[in-house]
Enzyme design. Structure first.
Site, PDB file in Angstrom:
ATOM      1  N   HIS A 119      42.396  65.714  77.669  1.00  0.00           N
ATOM      2  CA  HIS A 119      43.097  64.591  77.699  1.00  0.00           C
ATOM      3  C   HIS A 119      42.958  63.962  76.316  1.00  0.00           C
ATOM      4  CE1 HIS A 119      44.374  65.164  82.546  1.00  0.00           C
ATOM      5  NE2 HIS A 119      44.998  66.089  81.543  1.00  0.00           N
ATOM      6  N   GLY A 187      36.017  63.609  91.274  1.00  0.00           N
ATOM      7  CA  GLY A 187      36.125  62.126  91.119  1.00  0.00           C
ATOM      8  C   GLY A 187      37.854  62.359  90.195  1.00  0.00           C
TER       9      GLY A 187
HETATM   10  C1  BJW Z   1      36.225  58.635  93.298  1.00  0.00           C
HETATM   11  C2  BJW Z   1      35.066  58.315  93.037  1.00  0.00           C
HETATM   12  C3  BJW Z   1      33.767  57.596  93.381  1.00  0.00           C
HETATM   13  C4  BJW Z   1      37.219  57.079  92.833  1.00  0.00           C
HETATM   14  N1  BJW Z   1      33.131  59.094  93.454  1.00  0.00           N
HETATM   15  N2  BJW Z   1      35.498  60.191  93.588  1.00  0.00           N
HETATM   16  C5  BJW Z   1      52.473  72.430  87.319  1.00  0.00           C
HETATM   17  C6  BJW Z   1      53.266  71.396  88.047  1.00  0.00           C
HETATM   18  C7  BJW Z   1      53.532  70.267  88.330  1.00  0.00           C
HETATM   19  C8  BJW Z   1      53.949  69.678  87.098  1.00  0.00           C
HETATM   20  C9  BJW Z   1      53.438  69.882  85.873  1.00  0.00           C
HETATM   21  C10 BJW Z   1      53.045  71.553  85.910  1.00  0.00           C
HETATM   22  N3  BJW Z   1      52.115  71.828  84.927  1.00  0.00           N
HETATM   23  C11 BJW Z   1      52.338  70.614  84.614  1.00  0.00           C
HETATM   24  C12 BJW Z   1      53.170  69.612  85.160  1.00  0.00           C
HETATM   25  C13 BJW Z   1      54.315  67.908  84.267  1.00  0.00           C
HETATM   26  C14 BJW Z   1      52.561  66.924  83.687  1.00  0.00           C
HETATM   27  C15 BJW Z   1      51.787  67.407  85.453  1.00  0.00           C
HETATM   28  O1  BJW Z   1      50.941  67.312  85.933  1.00  0.00           O
HETATM   29  N4  BJW Z   1      52.838  66.161  86.427  1.00  0.00           N
HETATM   30  C16 BJW Z   1      51.838  65.475  87.435  1.00  0.00           C
HETATM   31  C17 BJW Z   1      51.727  63.886  87.661  1.00  0.00           C
HETATM   32  C18 BJW Z   1      52.978  66.497  89.000  1.00  0.00           C
HETATM   33  N5  BJW Z   1      51.483  67.308  83.340  1.00  0.00           N
HETATM   34  C19 BJW Z   1      51.690  67.639  82.180  1.00  0.00           C
HETATM   35  O2  BJW Z   1      52.566  66.595  81.376  1.00  0.00           O
HETATM   36  C20 BJW Z   1      50.698  67.629  81.054  1.00  0.00           C
HETATM   37  N6  BJW Z   1      50.675  68.423  80.003  1.00  0.00           N
HETATM   38  C21 BJW Z   1      51.366  70.100  80.275  1.00  0.00           C
HETATM   39  O3  BJW Z   1      51.163  70.316  81.655  1.00  0.00           O
HETATM   40  O4  BJW Z   1      52.216  70.542  79.491  1.00  0.00           O
HETATM   41  C22 BJW Z   1      53.104  71.566  79.304  1.00  0.00           C
HETATM   42  C23 BJW Z   1      53.284  71.371  77.643  1.00  0.00           C
HETATM   43  C24 BJW Z   1      53.316  73.139  77.466  1.00  0.00           C
HETATM   44  C25 BJW Z   1      53.752  73.500  75.396  1.00  0.00           C
HETATM   45  C26 BJW Z   1      54.449  71.810  75.590  1.00  0.00           C
HETATM   46  C27 BJW Z   1      54.631  70.825  75.897  1.00  0.00           C
HETATM   47  C28 BJW Z   1      54.849  70.640  77.389  1.00  0.00           C
HETATM   48  C29 BJW Z   1      49.724  66.658  80.445  1.00  0.00           C
HETATM   49  C30 BJW Z   1      48.934  66.179  81.757  1.00  0.00           C
HETATM   50  C31 BJW Z   1      48.652  64.422  80.945  1.00  0.00           C
HETATM   51  C32 BJW Z   1      48.216  63.533  81.545  1.00  0.00           C
HETATM   52  N7  BJW Z   1      47.419  62.260  80.964  1.00  0.00           N
HETATM   53  C33 BJW Z   1      46.843  61.255  81.607  1.00  0.00           C
HETATM   54  C34 BJW Z   1      46.580  60.171  80.537  1.00  0.00           C
HETATM   55  C35 BJW Z   1      45.911  60.888  80.356  1.00  0.00           C
HETATM   56  C36 BJW Z   1      45.635  59.066  78.519  1.00  0.00           C
HETATM   57  C37 BJW Z   1      44.958  58.371  79.211  1.00  0.00           C
HETATM   58  O5  BJW Z   1      44.535  57.733  79.940  1.00  0.00           O
HETATM   59  O6  BJW Z   1      46.035  57.346  78.605  1.00  0.00           O
HETATM   60  O7  BJW Z   1      45.352  62.319  81.804  1.00  0.00           O
HETATM   61  S1  BJW Z   1      48.200  61.029  83.198  1.00  0.00           S
HETATM   62  C38 BJW Z   1      45.961  60.302  83.685  1.00  0.00           C
HETATM   63  O8  BJW Z   1      46.460  61.353  85.291  1.00  0.00           O
HETATM   64  C39 BJW Z   1      45.125  61.337  83.043  1.00  0.00           C
HETATM   65  C40 BJW Z   1      44.307  61.274  84.344  1.00  0.00           C
HETATM   66  O9  BJW Z   1      43.236  62.318  83.021  1.00  0.00           O
HETATM   67  C41 BJW Z   1      44.861  62.436  84.528  1.00  0.00           C
HETATM   68  C42 BJW Z   1      43.920  62.400  86.071  1.00  0.00           C
HETATM   69  O10 BJW Z   1      43.886  61.345  87.116  1.00  0.00           O
HETATM   70  P1  BJW Z   1      42.695  61.901  87.612  1.00  0.00           P
HETATM   71  O11 BJW Z   1      41.405  61.772  86.822  1.00  0.00           O
HETATM   72  O12 BJW Z   1      42.310  62.764  88.240  1.00  0.00           O
HETATM   73  O13 BJW Z   1      42.614  60.336  87.832  1.00  0.00           O
HETATM   74  P2  BJW Z   1      42.979  59.799  89.465  1.00  0.00           P
HETATM   75  O14 BJW Z   1      42.946  58.025  89.345  1.00  0.00           O
HETATM   76  O15 BJW Z   1      44.629  59.960  90.304  1.00  0.00           O
HETATM   77  O16 BJW Z   1      42.164  60.294  90.603  1.00  0.00           O
HETATM   78  C43 BJW Z   1      40.365  60.127  90.763  1.00  0.00           C
HETATM   79  C44 BJW Z   1      39.793  60.254  91.935  1.00  0.00           C
HETATM   80  O17 BJW Z   1      39.031  59.846  92.288  1.00  0.00           O
HETATM   81  C45 BJW Z   1      40.633  59.974  93.479  1.00  0.00           C
HETATM   82  O18 BJW Z   1      40.989  61.053  94.046  1.00  0.00           O
HETATM   83  C46 BJW Z   1      39.750  58.924  94.226  1.00  0.00           C
HETATM   84  O19 BJW Z   1      39.591  59.068  95.563  1.00  0.00           O
HETATM   85  C47 BJW Z   1      38.679  59.626  93.039  1.00  0.00           C
HETATM   86  N8  BJW Z   1      37.523  58.427  93.355  1.00  0.00           N
HETATM   87  N9  BJW Z   1      36.038  56.518  92.781  1.00  0.00           N
HETATM   88  C48 BJW Z   1      33.541  60.011  93.542  1.00  0.00           C
HETATM   89  N10 BJW Z   1      33.304  56.787  92.831  1.00  0.00           N
END
Ligand code: BJW
Length: 242
Positions: A119, A187
């Site tokens: 990302h 995580g």
């Molecule tokens: C602990 C802990 C401790 C806490 N120890 N654990 C298929 C199905 C449905 C939708 C889609 C699909 N394919 C694509 C999509 C759309 C979309 C998507 O996924 N939407 C969903 C919301 C449904 N995806 C996209 O748009 C992606 N692009 C794409 O697929 O493009 C296709 C394309 C092709 C060709 C042309 C055009 C398009 C892009 C996704 C980009 C995500 N961006 C972000 C922001 C990044 C920039 C920034 O930082 O500002 O990425 S969003 C945000 O979420 C960030 C993160 O990397 C990402 C994931 O979050 P993460 O890391 O899981 O964090 P949390 O907070 O959700 O979870 C934390 C976890 O830690 C929790 O479980 C806690 O319990 C745990 N935890 N403390 C261990 N100490």
């Protein structure tokens, strides 16, 4: 839990090509807010409302300020025991790539090799119009113009919702997932694709999945419930006994 960390170490030892995938939870113990945790809100906005090209087009200053807030937090914090645990694990398993959804750069800062920042990186900037990478003053509240095309605005070097992931990163990930016989996921809430689908890719080929999360993991071969900063170093210790 010792039984589970020992089991995780055995699975890693038996694997020929494990891959590591991290999300925001691995940096939580460094003091970086996760996206979907209680501390993930900024001025009552959720990540989904700000991490989009549409949000930047509508209100570039607001989005820029959110990133400034996050850059400030990250620059005041350090990698934690989980990031260093990964580095130790990679010394024992040098072929293991580190795929991260995090933009904080902490895996590299801790010394990990072969890190794929799928990302992007929050400290990089590129032009919203011509996409040329160039440095911006990331301390000012003002959004700056691109020095290359002279008209576009500089945006954070990260991947927003609806945007394609960097081609190089996706190519590397695809190669690694084809080889993978185990995935260690740490995580992440597993809500954001494509990363949310990586464990299924490995499992569908008969590979194993291990997950560490403070919430009880589901749909994995081995789930370890607890903090990454405690469990990863324990897995390393168990691995070294084998
Ligand atoms: C602990 C802990 C401790 C806490 N120890 N654990 C298929 C199905 C449905 C939708 C889609 C699909 N394919 C694509 C999509 C759309 C979309 C998507 O996924 N939407 C969903 C919301 C449904 N995806 C996209 O748009 C992606 N692009 C794409 O697929 O493009 C296709 C394309 C092709 C060709 C042309 C055009 C398009 C892009 C996704 C980009 C995500 N961006 C972000 C922001 C990044 C920039 C920034 O930082 O500002 O990425 S969003 C945000 O979420 C960030 C993160 O990397 C990402 C994931 O979050 P993460 O890391 O899981 O964090 P949390 O907070 O959700 O979870 C934390 C976890 O830690 C929790 O479980 C806690 O319990 C745990 N935890 N403390 C261990 N100490």
């Amino acid at each position: 839990m010792q039984e589970k960390t020992s089991e995780a170490a055995k699975l890693l030892k038996a694997s020929r090509h494990p891959v590591f995938l991290s999300g925001a939870g691995i940096s939580a113990e460094s003091g970086i807010p996760t996206f979907r945790g209680e501390d993930g809100l900024w001025k009552n906005y959720r990540a989904e409302e700000l991490a989009t090209a549409h949000a930047f087009q509508r209100d570039p200053k607001l989005v820029w300020q959110w990133y400034n807030w996050r850059r400030q937090i990250i620059s005041e914090k350090k990698p934690n025991a989980a990031h260093y645990g990964v580095v130790k694990l990679q010394k024992l398993i040098p072929q293991m790539p580190i795929i991260t959804q995090n933009v904080d750069g902490f895996h590299k800062k801790a010394g990990a090799k072969n890190v794929i920042e799928m990302h992007g990186n929050i400290f990089e900037t590129f032009c919203f119009s011509c996409r040329a990478y160039s440095d911006a003053d990331t301390t000012t509240e003002e959004v700056q113009k691109c020095g290359v095309c002279k008209s576009g605005l500089l945006r954070p070097g990260v991947v927003w919702f609806g945007e394609a992931l960097p081609v190089n990163a996706m190519q590397q990930i695809s190669i690694e997932l084809q080889k993978a016989d185990l995935i260690l996921v740490v995580g992440t809430s597993g809500q954001v694709y494509p990363a949310a689908g990586f464990a299924s890719v490995v499992q569908s080929k008969g590979g194993k999945s291990i997950e560490i999360n403070i919430e009880q993991p589901v749909n994995v071969d081995l789930g370890l419930t607890g903090k990454a900063g405690e469990l990863l170093p324990q897995i390393v210790e168990e691995y070294m006994k084998l």
